[in-house]
Design a protein around this motif. Structure first.
Motif, short mmCIF file in Angstrom:
data_model
loop_
_atom_site.label_atom_id
_atom_site.label_comp_id
_atom_site.label_asym_id
_atom_site.label_seq_id
_atom_site.Cartn_x
_atom_site.Cartn_y
_atom_site.Cartn_z
N ASP A 160 5.11 -1.49 1.43
CA ASP A 160 4.44 -0.51 1.72
C ASP A 160 5.51 0.91 1.48
OD1 ASP A 160 2.24 -2.21 2.44
OD2 ASP A 160 2.90 -1.82 4.48
N GLY A 176 -3.18 -0.66 -10.64
CA GLY A 176 -3.30 -1.64 -9.62
C GLY A 176 -3.22 -1.51 -8.23
N TYR A 193 1.02 5.06 1.87
CA TYR A 193 0.07 5.96 2.59
C TYR A 193 0.49 7.14 1.86
CZ TYR A 193 -0.54 1.59 4.44
OH TYR A 193 -0.85 0.18 4.92
N THR A 199 1.10 -0.96 0.08
CA THR A 199 -0.17 -0.11 -0.26
C THR A 199 1.11 1.21 -0.15
OG1 THR A 199 -1.30 -1.20 1.06
CG2 THR A 199 -1.32 1.55 1.64
N ASP A 250 -2.98 -0.63 -4.41
CA ASP A 250 -3.39 0.51 -3.27
C ASP A 250 -3.22 1.33 -3.02
OD1 ASP A 250 -5.50 -1.72 -3.62
OD2 ASP A 250 -4.51 -3.55 -1.92
N TYR A 251 -3.81 3.05 -2.32
CA TYR A 251 -3.32 3.05 -1.38
C TYR A 251 -4.52 4.69 -0.83
CZ TYR A 251 -7.00 6.06 -4.33
OH TYR A 251 -8.18 6.88 -4.94
N GLN A 252 -3.56 4.53 0.80
CA GLN A 252 -4.48 5.31 1.69
C GLN A 252 -4.18 6.41 1.96
OE1 GLN A 252 -5.13 2.77 4.97
NE2 GLN A 252 -5.60 1.03 4.25
N HIS A 260 6.03 -1.81 -5.45
CA HIS A 260 5.33 -2.87 -5.26
C HIS A 260 5.88 -4.00 -5.53
CE1 HIS A 260 1.56 -4.17 -7.44
NE2 HIS A 260 1.26 -4.17 -6.87
N LYS A 295 -4.18 4.20 -9.49
CA LYS A 295 -5.01 3.30 -9.93
C LYS A 295 -4.59 2.36 -11.78
CE LYS A 295 -8.70 6.33 -7.56
NZ LYS A 295 -9.81 6.48 -8.20
#
Length: 250
Positions: A74, A100, A4, A2, A102-104, A69, A97
């Motif tokens: 992370d 593919g 962040y 992910t 993920d992120y927060q 990735h 995106k």
């Protein structure tokens, strides 16, 4: 894996959130905005890779995220203030995106909140202003239709203007017809940093007072009658006799 997007806050390393600090200390890869985020924010990290994004363009930043990735690592992508405000994260998210990844987003303390705290004021006073507009001065990047300062000033709300201190005379010119010469103004330079400084005045004299401080960048302009001594009503929430769920009436 992910990415962040972490808001480091306005400068004071103690104003980062507990969650943001935890992620910085545990992520194996850190990419931070070195021109705006103090090194003290990264203290205690155990990352094997630390990258200063001030030296990179967007494609290089995305390449670093893609490499992380591929290794299942992370990433703590550390921005100043709150990353959702002028953080340029939208363009990074668009790439993530597509890849593919993920992120927060981990929110942070804004420069507006830090400046209000420094000035010792509330930006929303009953019957004075109940709206705060966060905007910037449109220079090299034009503002969208309807978002010129003169358009926003018609509301009479509290204004927090980013990236505009070099254009303060033009800003004052746009605001004067709507706020008047006696409207209070504050220019806050690097709020919460060791060299923080600020100047207060009115739309009638702030240009001269700010010029004496030689502020050139990293300053926030706050405009509104909440900064002065305008009379205001007390809130209903704490008014004696005002009943609500936690304080039933007699």
């Amino acid at each position: 894996m992910t990415v962040y997007f972490i808001g480091a806050g306005p400068g004071d390393p103690e104003l980062i959130t507990v969650k943001g600090q935890r992620l910085i200390r545990q992520c194996p890869v850190i990419i931070y905005a070195g021109s705006l985020v103090p090194a003290a924010v990264l203290e205690g990290h155990q990352a094997s890779t630390v990258i200063n994004s001030a030296e990179l363009h967007l494609e290089q930043i995305i390449a670093a995220m893609r490499t992380a990735h591929e290794h299942g690592q992370d990433v703590a992508r550390v921005h100043s203030g709150d990353p959702s405000l002028y953080g340029a994260i939208g363009e990074q998210i668009r790439h993530l995106k597509a890849l593919g990844i993920d992120y927060q987003i981990i929110p942070g303390v804004t420069a507006t909140a830090a400046s209000a705290a420094l000035l010792g004021c509330e930006l929303t006073l009953p019957q004075v202003a109940q709206t705060v507009i966060l905007t910037r001065y449109g220079d090299s990047s034009p503002m969208p239709p309807g978002e010129q300062l003169a358009d926003l000033a018609r509301h009479g709300s509290t204004l927090a203007i980013h990236l505009g201190v070099k254009h303060l005379p033009r800003i004052v010119e746009a605001l004067l017809p709507h706020y008047g010469t006696e409207c209070p103004v504050a220019v806050v330079h690097r709020a919460t940093w060791p060299d923080q400084d600020w100047v207060r005045g009115t739309l009638g004299n702030i240009v001269e007072r700010s010029a004496a401080k030689h502020f050139r960048r990293t300053a926030l302009i706050l405009v509104g009658h909440v900064l002065g001594d305008a009379p205001f009503a007390e809130s209903a929430l704490y008014r004696a006799g005002h009943a609500h769920l936690y304080r039933p009436g007699d």
